[in-house]
Design a protein around this motif. Structure first.
Motif, PDB file in Angstrom:
ATOM      1  N   GLY A  75      46.074  41.561  42.980  1.00 18.91           N
ATOM      2  CA  GLY A  75      47.421  41.049  42.758  1.00 18.91           C
ATOM      3  C   GLY A  75      47.507  40.083  41.592  1.00 18.91           C
ATOM      4  O   GLY A  75      48.566  39.911  41.000  1.00 18.91           O
ATOM      5  N   ARG A  76      46.402  39.456  41.244  1.00 15.70           N
ATOM      6  CA  ARG A  76      46.407  38.506  40.134  1.00 15.70           C
ATOM      7  C   ARG A  76      46.035  39.170  38.823  1.00 15.70           C
ATOM      8  O   ARG A  76      45.959  38.508  37.791  1.00 15.70           O
ATOM      9  N   GLY A  77      45.770  40.453  38.839  1.00 15.19           N
ATOM     10  CA  GLY A  77      45.473  41.179  37.610  1.00 15.19           C
ATOM     11  C   GLY A  77      44.175  40.760  36.943  1.00 15.19           C
ATOM     12  O   GLY A  77      44.120  40.587  35.729  1.00 15.19           O
ATOM     13  N   MET A  78      43.124  40.570  37.726  1.00 14.21           N
ATOM     14  CA  MET A  78      41.833  40.189  37.158  1.00 14.21           C
ATOM     15  C   MET A  78      41.243  41.368  36.393  1.00 14.21           C
ATOM     16  O   MET A  78      41.288  42.504  36.853  1.00 14.21           O
ATOM     17  N   TRP A  79      40.710  41.098  35.225  1.00 10.98           N
ATOM     18  CA  TRP A  79      40.155  42.141  34.376  1.00 10.98           C
ATOM     19  C   TRP A  79      38.713  42.456  34.767  1.00 10.98           C
ATOM     20  O   TRP A  79      37.937  41.561  35.077  1.00 10.98           O
ATOM     21  N   ARG A  80      38.379  43.752  34.704  1.00 15.44           N
ATOM     22  CA  ARG A  80      37.011  44.198  34.923  1.00 15.44           C
ATOM     23  C   ARG A  80      36.673  45.228  33.852  1.00 15.44           C
ATOM     24  O   ARG A  80      37.512  46.042  33.455  1.00 15.44           O
TER      25      ARG A  80
END
Length: 116
Positions: A75-80
């Motif tokens: 939901g926080r749009g963390m990048w991987r």
């Protein structure tokens, strides 16, 4: 990483494809061997920046310009970024550099020390 003795390393290397060549007797190495099975499949922006020895803002720019593949999760749009995507980027960077050097465009990026 684990430290292995030469006889163990030869056993490990004998299971790896080395361009069709098996290790020759007498080759030894008593240093650390990376344990790829324990490596994460996906990396954070900070981990990629550390791997490439650059600032995190450069990794973000590489993602924005689609030079480095990445995706957002949660939901926080963390990048991987996939570990293989980092390896692919490095391979492409080596190729681009080799082409520039072959074309006579060699700029050392002013990383060298001041010379007198």
């Amino acid at each position: 990483m684990q430290t292995v003795k030469k006889w163990h390393l030869i056993h490990i290397l004998s299971d790896l494809p080395l361009a069709g060549k098996a290790p020759q007797r007498g080759n030894t190495y008593d240093g650390p061997v990376p344990d790829e099975a324990n490596q994460p499949r996906f990396l954070t922006l900070a981990q990629v920046a550390d791997e490439l020895n650059v600032k995190q803002s450069l990794v973000q720019r590489l993602i924005r310009t689609v030079e480095l593949r990445a995706f957002q999760v949660g939901g926080r749009g963390m990048w991987r970024i996939g570990r293989q995507d980092v390896e692919d980027y490095i391979t492409q960077a080596y190729q681009r550099t080799a082409e520039r050097i072959a074309a006579g465009d060699f700029d050392d990026g002013a990383e060298s020390e001041d010379q007198e």
